[in-house]
Design a protein around this motif. Structure first.
Motif, PDB file in Angstrom:
ATOM      1  N   GLU A   1      61.061  28.658  93.724  1.00 47.92           N
ATOM      2  CA  GLU A   1      60.799  27.473  94.740  1.00 47.92           C
ATOM      3  C   GLU A   1      59.735  27.456  95.558  1.00 47.92           C
ATOM      4  OE1 GLU A   1      64.541  26.863  96.668  1.00 47.92           O
ATOM      5  OE2 GLU A   1      65.962  26.490  94.839  1.00 47.92           O
ATOM      6  N   ASN A   2      59.131  28.555  95.733  1.00 47.63           N
ATOM      7  CA  ASN A   2      58.008  28.941  96.820  1.00 47.63           C
ATOM      8  C   ASN A   2      56.703  28.605  96.111  1.00 47.63           C
ATOM      9  OD1 ASN A   2      59.901  29.418  98.892  1.00 47.63           O
ATOM     10  ND2 ASN A   2      59.962  31.516  98.287  1.00 47.63           N
ATOM     11  N   ASN A   3      56.559  28.694  94.787  1.00 50.56           N
ATOM     12  CA  ASN A   3      55.439  28.438  94.260  1.00 50.56           C
ATOM     13  C   ASN A   3      55.006  26.892  94.174  1.00 50.56           C
ATOM     14  OD1 ASN A   3      53.172  28.189  92.293  1.00 50.56           O
ATOM     15  ND2 ASN A   3      53.758  30.259  91.445  1.00 50.56           N
ATOM     16  N   THR A   4      54.181  26.401  95.166  1.00 47.75           N
ATOM     17  CA  THR A   4      53.756  25.001  95.244  1.00 47.75           C
ATOM     18  C   THR A   4      53.189  24.575  94.086  1.00 47.75           C
ATOM     19  OG1 THR A   4      51.954  25.800  96.269  1.00 47.75           O
ATOM     20  CG2 THR A   4      53.721  25.341  97.830  1.00 47.75           C
ATOM     21  N   GLU A   5      52.141  25.342  93.540  1.00 48.90           N
ATOM     22  CA  GLU A   5      51.434  24.516  92.058  1.00 48.90           C
ATOM     23  C   GLU A   5      52.403  24.540  91.098  1.00 48.90           C
ATOM     24  OE1 GLU A   5      48.679  23.841  92.278  1.00 48.90           O
ATOM     25  OE2 GLU A   5      47.988  24.674  94.214  1.00 48.90           O
ATOM     26  N   ALA A   6      53.462  25.357  90.909  1.00 46.82           N
ATOM     27  CA  ALA A   6      54.494  25.341  89.823  1.00 46.82           C
ATOM     28  C   ALA A   6      55.405  24.105  90.122  1.00 46.82           C
ATOM     29  CB  ALA A   6      55.247  26.449  89.751  1.00 46.82           C
ATOM     30  N   ARG A   7      55.870  23.762  91.391  1.00 43.88           N
ATOM     31  CA  ARG A   7      56.678  22.647  92.025  1.00 43.88           C
ATOM     32  C   ARG A   7      55.831  21.457  91.683  1.00 43.88           C
ATOM     33  NH1 ARG A   7      61.733  23.580  91.433  1.00 43.88           N
ATOM     34  NH2 ARG A   7      61.921  25.767  91.673  1.00 43.88           N
ATOM     35  N   LYS A   8      54.457  21.356  91.877  1.00 42.53           N
ATOM     36  CA  LYS A   8      54.010  20.172  91.626  1.00 42.53           C
ATOM     37  C   LYS A   8      53.914  19.733  90.154  1.00 42.53           C
ATOM     38  CE  LYS A   8      50.585  20.580  95.342  1.00 42.53           C
ATOM     39  NZ  LYS A   8      49.103  20.919  95.814  1.00 42.53           N
ATOM     40  N   MET A   9      53.590  20.544  89.036  1.00 43.33           N
ATOM     41  CA  MET A   9      53.575  20.426  87.816  1.00 43.33           C
ATOM     42  C   MET A   9      55.163  19.871  87.528  1.00 43.33           C
ATOM     43  SD  MET A   9      51.854  20.492  85.247  1.00 43.33           S
ATOM     44  CE  MET A   9      50.351  21.423  85.333  1.00 43.33           C
TER      45      MET A   9
ATOM     46  N   LEU B   1      44.319  24.623  87.335  1.00 37.74           N
ATOM     47  CA  LEU B   1      45.112  25.945  87.276  1.00 37.74           C
ATOM     48  C   LEU B   1      44.442  27.131  86.173  1.00 37.74           C
ATOM     49  CD1 LEU B   1      48.758  24.836  87.453  1.00 37.74           C
ATOM     50  CD2 LEU B   1      47.396  25.638  89.331  1.00 37.74           C
ATOM     51  N   LEU B   2      44.070  26.520  85.035  1.00 37.81           N
ATOM     52  CA  LEU B   2      43.322  27.509  83.986  1.00 37.81           C
ATOM     53  C   LEU B   2      42.052  27.946  84.781  1.00 37.81           C
ATOM     54  CD1 LEU B   2      43.923  25.568  80.780  1.00 37.81           C
ATOM     55  CD2 LEU B   2      44.842  27.833  81.383  1.00 37.81           C
ATOM     56  N   ALA B   3      41.442  27.292  85.398  1.00 36.05           N
ATOM     57  CA  ALA B   3      40.149  27.649  86.093  1.00 36.05           C
ATOM     58  C   ALA B   3      40.288  28.776  87.197  1.00 36.05           C
ATOM     59  CB  ALA B   3      39.243  26.612  86.534  1.00 36.05           C
ATOM     60  N   LEU B   4      41.352  28.926  87.760  1.00 34.39           N
ATOM     61  CA  LEU B   4      41.618  29.932  88.776  1.00 34.39           C
ATOM     62  C   LEU B   4      41.332  31.047  88.510  1.00 34.39           C
ATOM     63  CD1 LEU B   4      44.936  28.673  90.096  1.00 34.39           C
ATOM     64  CD2 LEU B   4      42.931  28.221  91.135  1.00 34.39           C
ATOM     65  N   PRO B   5      40.582  31.865  89.494  1.00 38.56           N
ATOM     66  CA  PRO B   5      40.381  33.499  89.072  1.00 38.56           C
ATOM     67  C   PRO B   5      41.550  34.190  89.078  1.00 38.56           C
ATOM     68  CG  PRO B   5      39.870  32.779  91.388  1.00 38.56           C
ATOM     69  CD  PRO B   5      40.110  31.337  90.423  1.00 38.56           C
TER      70      PRO B   5
ATOM     71  N   SER C   1      51.537  37.276  85.941  1.00 41.23           N
ATOM     72  CA  SER C   1      52.498  36.246  86.764  1.00 41.23           C
ATOM     73  C   SER C   1      53.377  35.221  85.986  1.00 41.23           C
ATOM     74  CB  SER C   1      51.541  35.650  87.754  1.00 41.23           C
ATOM     75  OG  SER C   1      50.787  34.741  87.270  1.00 41.23           O
ATOM     76  N   ASP C   2      54.318  34.956  86.354  1.00 42.45           N
ATOM     77  CA  ASP C   2      55.084  33.738  85.892  1.00 42.45           C
ATOM     78  C   ASP C   2      54.201  32.423  85.631  1.00 42.45           C
ATOM     79  OD1 ASP C   2      57.395  35.269  85.634  1.00 42.45           O
ATOM     80  OD2 ASP C   2      58.410  34.869  87.510  1.00 42.45           O
ATOM     81  N   LEU C   3      53.447  32.122  86.678  1.00 41.71           N
ATOM     82  CA  LEU C   3      52.578  30.934  86.660  1.00 41.71           C
ATOM     83  C   LEU C   3      51.544  31.021  85.682  1.00 41.71           C
ATOM     84  CD1 LEU C   3      51.999  28.109  88.049  1.00 41.71           C
ATOM     85  CD2 LEU C   3      50.528  29.367  89.530  1.00 41.71           C
ATOM     86  N   TYR C   4      50.994  32.367  85.401  1.00 40.73           N
ATOM     87  CA  TYR C   4      50.179  32.554  84.394  1.00 40.73           C
ATOM     88  C   TYR C   4      50.907  32.140  82.910  1.00 40.73           C
ATOM     89  CZ  TYR C   4      46.596  34.795  81.366  1.00 40.73           C
ATOM     90  OH  TYR C   4      45.821  35.051  80.531  1.00 40.73           O
ATOM     91  N   THR C   5      51.991  32.700  82.758  1.00 38.42           N
ATOM     92  CA  THR C   5      52.624  32.536  81.542  1.00 38.42           C
ATOM     93  C   THR C   5      52.821  30.957  81.270  1.00 38.42           C
ATOM     94  OG1 THR C   5      53.614  34.787  81.762  1.00 38.42           O
ATOM     95  CG2 THR C   5      54.575  32.977  80.376  1.00 38.42           C
ATOM     96  N   ALA C   6      53.463  30.464  82.498  1.00 34.18           N
ATOM     97  CA  ALA C   6      53.767  28.916  82.161  1.00 34.18           C
ATOM     98  C   ALA C   6      52.523  28.165  81.970  1.00 34.18           C
ATOM     99  CB  ALA C   6      54.383  28.314  83.581  1.00 34.18           C
ATOM    100  N   VAL C   7      51.305  28.400  82.584  1.00 38.45           N
ATOM    101  CA  VAL C   7      50.030  27.511  82.627  1.00 38.45           C
ATOM    102  C   VAL C   7      49.404  27.796  81.015  1.00 38.45           C
ATOM    103  CG1 VAL C   7      47.627  27.411  83.262  1.00 38.45           C
ATOM    104  CG2 VAL C   7      49.560  27.337  84.889  1.00 38.45           C
TER     105      VAL C   7
END
Length: 573
Positions: A396-404, A451-455, A463-469
């Protein structure tokens, strides 16, 4: 004597001879009538003798069976054993024991086996007297062989037991068939047939077990315990035997189900697993081959990655065996495939050989193979729920994931805005998708590229966000494919909901003992869940269909089985 006198004399002789001939003729006709009458009596006697011979032969067969049973019992009694003999019962105890055994068990010629007569079910036992339905039999002119009781019921009859399930209890029906004589022939009625030879269980009893086992995820042991608590003692061996025999009857119906579903042009596919207690460990490599049609015996202590079931240690000698689900939202039919528990891509790809249309699935590599040039006739589309779930796993604390997640939910809100319109067609939905989807998908793609362009420091590779993206990026073409038709769903939830029934059974029953049991499970789950998709009571369906399929010829055309599938089934009166 003159010539005239001679002539007159001859005329008198001729007249006398003619009268004698007429007498002889009448006597011969009378003799013929008597002979015909005697021949008729002889024919009737022959019929009666033949009927009596049939009755005698049947009686001799019963006597021979009883003698064989007695011989078997004599051998058992005569066998010496090293076990200490139990204390000799008293005469009173022996009499009580013999009475109890006589009431509870009757001997049958089934390899010396004994079949329970279920005296504990006396509260739900009724008697039905059956009369012959042979053409030419007339009850009003027939003579009952044997006497009657004070209520006028026959006292001599052949009794057959049948067990059927009524709503709430198992019923014992005693069919009593008296013997009748009519026109020199013997007649006897017959009890209703059962799906299996030499079985007393009607289709309703089998259907009740199937509904509880595959519709309500109850283990067979629990089903037997529930029946016992309701007053009917059924052993687990009997229940398993009924299910095993039923799978043989319904095999052709299951094949017709598979053939019918594969003729649809839009399929949902997924896989789930079950624990298998024995036999060979399946091939699980994604590019490997399936185990084949046969499964060799053997055991493995854990599944291929050593994981346990639901946080519990894997059962000793057990392994994971996979079931593949193929469902048609249009036909409201679905079926499971079990090929020795293999999760190899060969299983599902072979199943889809010759298929033309759209397939919806998650991003498992076996399904991704459908996007290659080897399967030009198949369009694979993605499941938005699988993508959304990976972003939800980011926390819930991952704002980028919540936006998606919110952007994906916007697609759902637009899609469901017409769900209450019963006149809404697939064509209407396609036009609506072409209107609302492009701007939302454009926003999602822009966010995804950002998100893909993030370093790596902002989007760590593990990370979980990397896997999801990256999962969403790999599925992007299949996501866009969802909106090229109007009859597809945004997700694969049809399969997910059906797999829950297997998951519930997995938690309750823990495992199938053999691969054969898992194959039977796949067949029964297929038919049971197809009933649910069509809003049909699986008990009513199986009660009717088991009897009808059992009466069909072994090589009946597929079209006859097609009419018995849940989407077309009509209950027979």
């Amino acid at each position: 004597m003159t010539n005239v006198q001679i002539i007159e004399s001859l005329k008198e002789v001729i007249t006398s001879l003619k009268s004698q001939i007429e007498v002889y003729r009448l006597e011969r006709e009378q003799d013929k009538r008597q002979i015909n009458a005697l021949l008729s009596v002889i024919a009737d006697l022959r019929k009666e003798i033949a009927s009596l011979r049939e009755a005698i032969d049947a009686r001799n067969n019963d006597i021979a069976k009883a003698e064989n049973i007695n011989k078997g019992l004599s051998k058992i009694i005569s066998n010496k054993t090293e076990k200490q003999a139990p204390p000799e019962p008293s005469a009173k105890e022996r009499k009580e024991l013999e009475t109890k055994r006589a009431e509870a068990v009757k001997a049958r010629g089934n390899n010396g086996a004994k079949r329970s007569t279920h005296p504990e079910n006396s509260a739900h036992t009724r008697v039905v007297y059956v009369t012959p339905d042979t053409p030419g039999f007339n009850l009003s002119t027939a003579t009952l062989i044997g006497g009657t009781d004070t209520e006028g019921n026959p006292t001599a009859y052949l009794e057959s037991r049948r067990y059927r399930y009524q709503k709430g209890y198992m019923e014992t029906v005693l069919y009593r068939a008296p013997l009748y004589k009519q026109d020199g022939r013997l007649y006897r009625g017959k009890a209703p047939s059962t799906p299996f030879l030499n079985s007393s269980y009607e289709s309703s009893a089998i259907a009740h077990i199937m509904r509880l086992r595959y519709g309500y995820a109850m283990p067979v042991e629990s089903i037997c315990r529930m029946l016992r608590e309701d007053g009917f003692n059924m052993s687990k061996k009997t229940a398993d035997g009924l299910l095993r025999k039923t799978s043989g009857i319904l095999e052709s119906l299951y094949l017709a189900l598979r053939d019918t579903v594969l003729k649809a042009d839009y399929l949902n596919i997924d896989e789930t697993y079950y624990r298998i207690l024995s036999e060979k460990k399946p091939e699980t490599a994604e590019n490997g081959s399936a185990s084949g049609t046969g499964c060799s015996t053997g055991r493995d202590t854990v599944d291929n990655n050593g994981s346990s079931l639901a946080g519990m240690p894997a059962a000793r000698g057990s392994r994971k065996g996979y079931m593949w689900l193929v469902a048609s939202r249009q036909l409201k039919l679905s079926y499971f495939i079990y090929d020795c528990g293999s999760r190899s891509q060969k299983v599902i790809l072979d199943e889809l050989t010759g298929f033309h249309g759209c397939v919806q699935s998650d991003g498992y590599s076996a399904y991704k193979k459908l996007e290659t040039d080897d399967y030009k006739d198949i369009q694979r589309i993605s499941c938005l729920q699988h993508i959304k779930r990976k972003f939800l796993d980011c926390g819930e604390n991952n704002t980028e994931a919540r936006k998606m997640v919110r952007m994906i939910n916007k697609l759902y809100r637009k899609e469901h805005s017409h769900k209450d319109d019963k006149n809404w067609t697939a064509g209407d939905n396609l036009k609506w998708r072409q209107e609302y989807a492009p701007p939302i998908l454009k926003d999602i793609r822009e966010k995804l590229d950002t998100l893909l362009a993030l370093p790596d420091k902002d989007l760590p590779p593990k990370s979980d966000l990397y896997t999801a993206v990256h999962y969403m990026d790999s599925e992007w073409d299949a996501v866009k494919g969802i909106f090229t038709r109007g009859d597809t769903s945004l997700d694969n939830n049809l399969c997910e909901m059906q797999n829950r029934y297997v998951s519930k059974s997995r938690r309750n029953s823990l495992f199938f003992i053999t691969d054969d049991g898992a194959r039977r499970g796949a067949m029964f789950y297929s038919l049971t869940l197809s009933c649910m998709l069509n809003g049909i009571d699986s008990f009513e369906y199986f009660t009717d269909v088991i009897d009808r399929v059992a009466r069909m010829k072994p090589k009946s055309p597929v079209e006859q089985y097609r009419e018995l599938l849940p989407d077309k089934w009509k209950k027979q009166d």
